[in-house]
Design an enzyme around this catalytic site. Structure first.
Site, mmCIF file in Angstrom:
data_model
loop_
_atom_site.group_PDB
_atom_site.id
_atom_site.type_symbol
_atom_site.label_atom_id
_atom_site.label_comp_id
_atom_site.label_asym_id
_atom_site.label_seq_id
_atom_site.Cartn_x
_atom_site.Cartn_y
_atom_site.Cartn_z
ATOM 1 N N LEU A 27 30.750 68.820 -104.484
ATOM 2 C CA LEU A 27 31.242 69.183 -105.815
ATOM 3 C C LEU A 27 32.652 68.628 -105.924
ATOM 4 O O LEU A 27 33.520 68.956 -105.099
ATOM 5 C CB LEU A 27 31.291 70.699 -106.019
ATOM 6 N N GLU A 28 32.901 67.776 -106.917
ATOM 7 C CA GLU A 28 34.246 67.261 -107.153
ATOM 8 C C GLU A 28 34.966 68.213 -108.109
ATOM 9 O O GLU A 28 34.534 68.389 -109.253
ATOM 10 C CB GLU A 28 34.187 65.865 -107.758
ATOM 11 N N LEU A 29 36.028 68.832 -107.633
ATOM 12 C CA LEU A 29 36.826 69.738 -108.457
ATOM 13 C C LEU A 29 37.978 68.933 -109.039
ATOM 14 O O LEU A 29 38.834 68.434 -108.303
ATOM 15 C CB LEU A 29 37.361 70.904 -107.621
#
Length: 305
Positions: free
Chosen positions: A146-148
């Site tokens: 997951l790219e935050l």
């Protein structure tokens, strides 16, 4: 976080491929399927979810999931609101301004966008600190990443709570330190895609052969080590520096010769046709089954190191 443990309630905005893939993931981790709400305005929502969600989660307890076409009702008691709607800035700006009016103050607000930064989506919000881009790699019910991607206004508390949520569920949330078009994973993938198109367009290989090259070389390698670690290993005792001392000239010649193809140019007809003739409709079940086995094997072997 205002809602902990069994009390967590998740609302998904958008029942497309990404939304339902996230639904499958959350259903496999929530203590009760009644804690999940899916919001979508399509008139056949129940029929669509019943026929599509089992493709991601065969035993999905759909009858206990709340299906809604009313935004105020869907978000009123949510701990987390995750938007996976259309890649359309006006839509996202309006949806978050509306969500903000009805959701609890401590609700986490996440957008699954693949390219629209949070700083643009929050334009019509009163509190711009609440929104965070949480960009998955498809399919999100299987892929750990997951790219935050916070805006400059996103609060540290939102980041901390979001990281904790995903880490405790075995995912890998990577915090990007600045907004960037396409984020990181897609930029890397699209760079490879562009060079792939260039090589096929130049007649070096065809579509199927290019895919076989990746599947039998860097594909397996990158499952265990990214480009920096891979080429650091490739340099032997000299590491990454040794690698560039050895074949840096060849690397530079390849960089100089990188294909400059663009979307909408003449390559499209031939390459689209090759892909359609070679693959038809891709079997996503096979893709997901093999992907899961690869991920499980890599995790198991790394834990045994």
């Amino acid at each position: 976080m205002g809602h902990q443990g069994n009390d967590i309630r998740i609302t998904l905005i958008g029942a497309g491929t990404i939304g339902l893939s996230f639904a499958a993931f959350h259903l496999s981790h929530l203590s009760s399927p009644s804690q999940l709400t899916i919001l979508d305005t399509r008139p056949d929502l129940e029929e669509y979810v019943r026929s599509t969600l089992p493709k991601f989660f065969p035993d999905a307890p759909i009858s206990h999931v709340t299906l809604s076409n009313s935004l105020p009702d869907a978000v009123r008691n949510a701990s987390i609101i995750q938007e996976s709607g259309s890649e359309n800035l006006p839509f996202k700006k309006s949806i978050w301004a509306e969500v903000e009016k009805h959701a609890p103050q401590d609700t986490l607000l996440w957008s699954s966008t693949s390219g629209i930064p949070a700083s643009q989506q929050t334009a019509d919000m009163q509190d711009k600190t609440r929104l965070l881009v949480v960009h998955p790699y498809n399919p999100p019910h299987m892929m750990p990443l997951l790219e935050l991607v916070p805006s400059p206004q996103t609060s540290a508390d939102v980041l901390t709570r979001t990281q904790e949520f995903w880490r405790t569920r075995g995912r890998v949330p990577i915090l990007l330190l600045k907004e960037m078009t396409g984020f990181v994973a897609n930029r890397l993938a699209f760079a490879l895609l562009r060079e792939s198109i260039h090589l096929v367009n130049e007649g070096v290989v065809n579509v199927e052969e290019l895919d076989r090259v990746v599947e039998t070389s860097m594909g397996p390698r990158w499952a265990i080590a990214g480009p920096f670690k891979s080429y650091h290993a490739g340099g032997g005792a000299g590491g990454l520096e040794g690698f560039f001392k050895n074949i840096g000239g060849t690397v530079q010649k390849c960089w100089d010769d990188t294909g400059k193809v663009n979307v909408g140019e003449v390559w499209e007809e031939s390459i689209f046709r090759q892909a359609k003739e070679q693959y038809g409709v891709v079997d996503l079940g096979e893709r997901d089954r093999i992907t899961k086995r690869i991920l499980d094997t890599v995790e198991k072997e790394k834990n045994n190191e």
